[in-house]
Design an enzyme around this catalytic site. Structure first.
Site, PDB file in Angstrom:
ATOM      1  N   ASP A 306      -2.406 -19.852 -21.980  1.00 26.12           N
ATOM      2  CA  ASP A 306      -1.492 -20.010 -21.101  1.00 26.12           C
ATOM      3  C   ASP A 306      -1.879 -20.030 -19.761  1.00 26.12           C
ATOM      4  O   ASP A 306      -2.975 -19.386 -19.415  1.00 26.12           O
ATOM      5  CB  ASP A 306      -0.310 -18.939 -21.453  1.00 26.12           C
ATOM      6  CG  ASP A 306       0.991 -19.254 -20.822  1.00 26.12           C
ATOM      7  OD1 ASP A 306       0.969 -20.389 -20.003  1.00 26.12           O
ATOM      8  OD2 ASP A 306       1.833 -18.351 -20.341  1.00 26.12           O
ATOM      9  N   ASP A 676     -29.544   3.838 -44.893  1.00 23.67           N
ATOM     10  CA  ASP A 676     -28.149   3.949 -44.510  1.00 23.67           C
ATOM     11  C   ASP A 676     -28.218   3.946 -43.097  1.00 23.67           C
ATOM     12  O   ASP A 676     -27.278   3.069 -42.283  1.00 23.67           O
ATOM     13  CB  ASP A 676     -27.559   5.025 -45.416  1.00 23.67           C
ATOM     14  CG  ASP A 676     -27.399   4.443 -46.629  1.00 23.67           C
ATOM     15  OD1 ASP A 676     -27.204   3.271 -47.065  1.00 23.67           O
ATOM     16  OD2 ASP A 676     -26.697   5.493 -47.575  1.00 23.67           O
TER      17      ASP A 676
END
Length: 835
Positions: A306, A676
């Site tokens: 817009d 990890d």
């Protein structure tokens, strides 16, 4: 709100002390649904993971073999890895909780005498709620005042027709229902589980999220690797028994391989990256309502936005008045000495055609100018009451208000809207029509939003059904300015560089739209209007969208046509919107983006992302972040695959070549402490390549881990395997004892994995690239890993459980040097792949 209510003083609402007391007594305004997981529940879930079951199984086998010391050490590693995993899980949970809190419906309440916008969960009984069209009602309450209020209660009753609500009847509104029209003032009577919605037992937690393409891809890859892993484990266990005997030792070897190959990191990496990525995006003032949208950001090819408030500042001010053949230019409203008499009637009817308590910036500007310059004149009418509203429609871009005038036999009618619509309502023809439209075009060419204004008088209570049936008289034109945001041209240029085409879709006049688009850097040689759009067949519209970038006088429902046409062209579409009618287009777009400040709850609920500051630049920053998150996720996956290859090799090859075993479950546990954090911390924190926004959008058909990435991982992991197994064999042949040879091999493996972290941080080849701009996070993880390696290989107390022998300094450094040699080898693989 009705005039009488709007002009009366609002009650001050609850005080801060009252709010705290009621929240302490009643809790938050939440339905009975579990919002988070306890530490005990997370621990229980972690214990059910295959990796931990395998570790526990290995500990049990050591006990059966009579090695209680080894079993206890291994179980100690289980506790450490579990603690790390739980910390990661809690970090992800907190990120998701924060996002849920941000995305809860917002509520406008009166507290301490002023209006405040708060999360819906913070509403308490006794609060004064101000409802407007598009709001989701956050709690049950009694209606105190209303203006044409209608509420969709289908969530509770199944009735699709909105229910009219009247303050005179002391009507109730209910949590979860939707305001479809009008405004209301409500006193909250029940929240959370005490509300009607809570009593019925509706719960958002019952709605499970649909798996995204990326989640499905990771699930399929994990399943394939799991099948391969189980098969290899059975083969290893059988080979061990056949070649060496001892079924417990064979089972232990199989468990070791299973721990090395099972891809338990994949789902963890994915959720951590998406959750923490959403937190990063929130720092850019964009709320991620659906984590799957992060995947799609890098694929976006068309961005439909817009104009008002997104490309412009949304701070409207009256810049020009035109009436009775005269024009008044207003450079600075604050410095304006006064509005001359010829323009008083124009300003008067501008206000009468606007909402009484407006939210729209344009109407606020009109009210402000009238309040400042028509005070104490006959042109302001606090004693008039609004009798009827005629709303703006796609067929007639104008709105009219009919007012009851005290002590008169007629009602006054005021209308404002698009100049061409007002000209039609006034039935202007020929020269008069051309003169008005020509003047409007001249104002629009200056980048102003132009409104036409007209008036009419109506007698009797038999009101016309449509605006055309009034006998309107043209008054004049108003031009309003909404300046372009300073950062927009640079952001548009960045989109163009990134291969993302920007389309501007606005309800403004075509000339205004064209002026703003040209200033922003959007191609605006031609402008398609809503009328043209309505007459274009789908195929022709799709063809026009290849080149046209500016759309003006577009009704909200026409946004959906544009989205569908773009999707037919194969584009990946992001669409912004703020109104109730924008919801279908937001839902249909690949990424729906709602306005956080001026957007309705309906638009926010339909959207994937919410702009908290309604700023276009935030969208561009989010696309860049989405590309970075995806690229980092890919690097983490490539690294994860690569580090598992030598684990498999060092388990299988010694068995096949008759060498003593190298890896045991305790070694795999140590490796998990490296893998990890490297995946979930190091790669997630990478700043991303500088050229991400100079690349074209990612092909939607492209896989996160494609064949070339798997090939890179296999080659890099294979090279590590060959180097360290050769080191092990040479060490044994040179007379070094098995325990010392295992130490050297493990040192080389860990150092090589650290080098792989540096190499995997970028797909661009080169030693300088690998070592340049090492992040503090990467430095900390690698330093911590090497410190742990020194402890377990050089301190006898810790080395014994690993079956490591003592090394001389020269042996330790030579083993580390073998691992360091992996970095140029990894970079060579990347260079060959790129070539």
């Amino acid at each position: 709100m009705p005039n009488s209510t709007a002009d009366a003083d609002f009650p001050p609402g609850l005080s801060a002390g009252e709010v705290l007391a009621r929240r302490a007594a009643e809790g938050f305004n939440e339905l009975p649904a579990e919002r988070d997981r306890s530490l005990a529940r997370i621990a229980a879930e972690v214990m059910r993971e295959p990796m931990f079951l395998l570790l526990l199984g290995a500990g049990g086998i050591y006990l059966l073999m009579g090695d209680a010391h080894e079993a206890l050490i291994l179980l100690g590693f289980v506790a450490v890895i579990m603690a790390v995993t739980i910390i990661q899980e809690r970090r992800t949970e907190r990120a998701l909780e924060a996002l849920r809190d941000l995305s809860s419906p917002r509520a406008l309440v009166m507290r301490d005498g002023r209006a405040q916008r708060i999360p819906g969960r913070e509403v308490v009984t006794g609060d004064l709620l101000m409802l407007a069209e598009g709001d989701r009602v956050p709690a049950d309450g009694r209606l105190l005042a209303a203006h044409e209020l209608a509420v969709d209660e289908s969530l509770l009753t199944g009735e699709s027709v909105p229910v009219q609500k009247s303050a005179e009847a002391a009507a109730q509104v209910f949590a979860g229902t939707l305001v479809t029209r009008g405004q209301g003032l409500v006193r909250v009577t029940a929240i959370g589980s005490a509300s009607e919605l809570g009593r019925i037992g509706k719960s958002l937690s019952a709605i499970g999220p649909e798996t995204s393409p990326l989640q499905r891809e990771m699930g399929a890859l994990a399943r394939r690797l799991a099948v391969i892993g189980v098969a290899l484990c059975l083969i290893v266990a059988a080979l061990f028994v056949i070649l060496r005997g001892g079924w417990l030792e064979g089972l232990l070897a199989g468990i070791t391989l299973a721990m090395g190959i099972l891809p338990q990191e994949f789902p963890v990496i994915l959720i951590i990256f998406l959750a923490l990525g959403a937190r990063r995006i929130a720092q850019a003032q964009v709320l991620t309502r659906r984590l799957s949208a992060i995947e799609t950001l890098g694929e976006t090819t068309v961005l439909c936005v817009d104009k008002t408030g997104t490309l412009t500042e949304n701070s409207m001010a009256v810049a020009m008045l035109s009436a009775a053949g005269q024009q008044l230019a207003i450079e600075d409203e604050a410095q304006l000495p006064g509005v001359p008499e010829p323009f008083h009637e124009l300003l008067e009817y501008c206000v009468l055609a606007s909402e009484i308590a407006p939210h729209d910036p344009m109407e606020k500007a009109l009210h402000r100018l009238a309040r400042d310059h028509l005070a104490n004149t006959e042109h302001l009418h606090p004693d008039w009451s609004l009798a009827r509203e005629y709303e703006l429609t796609p067929g007639l871009m104008a709105m009219s208000h009919l007012w009851r005038v005290p002590d008169r036999t007629h009602q006054a009618v005021a209308t404002k809207g698009a100049p061409e619509a007002i000209v039609d309502l006034c039935h202007l023809e020929g020269e008069a029509r051309g003169q008005v439209l020509s003047e409007a075009a001249g104002m629009a060419n200056r980048g102003l939003r132009v409104l036409g204004v007209a008036k009419a008088a109506h007698r009797g209570d038999d009101w016309p059904a449509i605006q055309h049936d009034f006998d309107f008289e043209f008054i004049g034109l108003v031009g309003l300015a909404d300046p372009l945001r300073r950062e927009v041209p640079a952001a548009i240029a960045e989109c163009r560089q990134a291969g993302v085409r920007v389309l501007m879709i606005t309800g403004d006049h075509p000339r205004t739209a064209q002026a703003i688009a040209q200033g922003a850097g959007i191609a605006a040689a031609r402008v398609i209007t809503g009328d043209e759009l309505a007459n274009l067949p789908p195929a022709e519209l799709a063809a026009r969208l290849a080149d046209e970038c500016v759309f003006a006088r577009v009704a909200p429902d026409q946004k959906l046509r544009i989205v569908e046409a773009l999707k037919r062209r194969g584009e990946v579409v992001a669409m912004t919107g703020d109104g109730v009618n924008d919801a279908p287009a937001l839902k249909a777009a690949h990424i729906g983006i709602a306005m956080g400040k001026r957007g309705t709850d309906v638009a926010r609920e339909a959207a994937d992302l919410v702009l908290l500051d309604d700023n276009f630049d935030a969208i561009v920053r989010t696309i860049a972040l989405g590309r970075r998150i995806y690229a980092n996720l890919r690097q983490a996956m490539v690294y994860t695959l690569a580090v598992h290859v030598p684990i498999i090799g060092l388990t299988l090859l010694p068995l096949l070549f008759g060498l003593p075993p190298i890896l045991a479950p305790i070694h795999i546990a140590f490796l998990e402490l490296v893998i990890d954090p490297a995946c979930s911390v190091v790669f997630e924190a990478e700043p991303g390549a500088a050229g991400l926004m100079r690349q074209p959008p990612r092909d939607p058909a492209e896989q996160l881990v494609a064949g070339r990435h798997i090939a890179t991982s296999l080659v890099q992991g294979g090279m590590t395997t060959v180097v360290v197994i050769l080191l092990y064999g040479l060490a044994l042949r040179s007379g070094i004892a098995e325990a010392e040879a295992r130490s050297m091999t493990f040192i080389a493996l860990i150092v090589a994995n650290c080098m792989l972290i540096f190499s995997s941080r970028s797909m661009v080849a080169g030693l300088g690239t690998a070592l340049r701009n090492i992040t503090p996070t990467a430095a900390v993880v690698v330093a911590g890993t090497l410190a742990g390696l020194v402890v377990v290989t050089a301190v006898p107390l810790f080395a014994a459980p690993f079956l490591f022998g003592g090394l001389t300094l020269a042996q330790w450094l030579s083993a580390a040097g073998v691992g360091l040699a992996g970095l140029p080898l990894f970079e060579t693989v990347k260079r060959v792949r790129i070539a």
